[in-house]
Design a protein around this motif. Structure first.
Motif, PDB file in Angstrom:
ATOM      1  N   LYS A  65      -7.599  -4.134  -0.415  1.00  0.00           N
ATOM      2  CA  LYS A  65      -8.508  -5.134   0.147  1.00  0.00           C
ATOM      3  C   LYS A  65      -9.424  -4.485   1.176  1.00  0.00           C
ATOM      4  CE  LYS A  65      -5.631  -9.254  -0.443  1.00  0.00           C
ATOM      5  NZ  LYS A  65      -4.843 -10.309   0.247  1.00  0.00           N
ATOM      6  N   GLY A  66     -10.706  -4.813   1.087  1.00  0.00           N
ATOM      7  CA  GLY A  66     -11.677  -4.252   2.010  1.00  0.00           C
ATOM      8  C   GLY A  66     -12.224  -2.909   1.575  1.00  0.00           C
ATOM      9  N   ARG A  67     -11.586  -2.268   0.603  1.00  0.00           N
ATOM     10  CA  ARG A  67     -12.052  -0.975   0.107  1.00  0.00           C
ATOM     11  C   ARG A  67     -12.560  -1.072  -1.338  1.00  0.00           C
ATOM     12  NH1 ARG A  67      -8.648   3.191  -0.560  1.00  0.00           N
ATOM     13  NH2 ARG A  67      -6.808   1.900  -0.954  1.00  0.00           N
ATOM     14  N   PHE A  68     -11.903  -1.888  -2.142  1.00  0.00           N
ATOM     15  CA  PHE A  68     -12.274  -2.030  -3.549  1.00  0.00           C
ATOM     16  C   PHE A  68     -12.941  -3.382  -3.776  1.00  0.00           C
ATOM     17  CE2 PHE A  68      -8.765   0.852  -5.569  1.00  0.00           C
ATOM     18  CZ  PHE A  68      -9.118   1.865  -4.684  1.00  0.00           C
ATOM     19  N   THR A  69     -13.892  -3.397  -4.703  1.00  0.00           N
ATOM     20  CA  THR A  69     -14.562  -4.637  -5.082  1.00  0.00           C
ATOM     21  C   THR A  69     -14.660  -4.720  -6.595  1.00  0.00           C
ATOM     22  OG1 THR A  69     -15.900  -4.600  -3.058  1.00  0.00           O
ATOM     23  CG2 THR A  69     -16.625  -6.042  -4.841  1.00  0.00           C
TER      24      THR A  69
END
Length: 124
Positions: A65-69
């Motif tokens: 979370k917060g790194r991958f989209t």
């Protein structure tokens, strides 16, 4: 016949970014849930991120979370995974999967179709 083909893996250094893509073919995926899973050497496969094909809702493993989209392009039948701030522990074979029933949140046991995977290696 349904096919999922991943691309975009490679060798990067810690802190770098990579973008994985999954091209789906064989039928219309407008009602499918799509997800990315990964499997590191000697470890079990784990869920990384998922997206509802039509609604756009997303779901992530806590550690990414917060790194991958995760995103999707319905017109092109593609799903992408943008990975930023990569860490050595992200090293794994990443596979794209599709759930024709659209179950949510996504689980590996709901997936009907799987790609062969693309290797991501993050060096320290």
């Amino acid at each position: 016949q349904v096919q999922l083909v991943e691309s975009g893996g490679g060798l990067v250094q810690a802190g770098d970014s990579l973008r994985l893509s999954c091209a789906a073919s064989g039928r219309t995926f407008t009602t499918y849930s799509m997800a990315w899973f990964r499997q590191a050497p000697g470890k079990e496969r784990e869920f990384v991120a998922g997206i509802k094909w039509s609604a756009g809702s997303t779901w992530y493993k806590d550690s990414v979370k917060g790194r991958f989209t995760i995103s999707r392009d319905n017109a092109k039948n593609t799903v992408s995974l943008q990975m930023n701030s990569l860490k050595p522990e992200d090293t794994a074979v990443y596979s794209c999967a599709a759930d024709s029933a659209g179950n949510w949140p996504p689980h590996y046991y709901d997936m009907d179709y799987w790609g062969k995977g693309t290797l991501v290696t993050v060096s320290s």
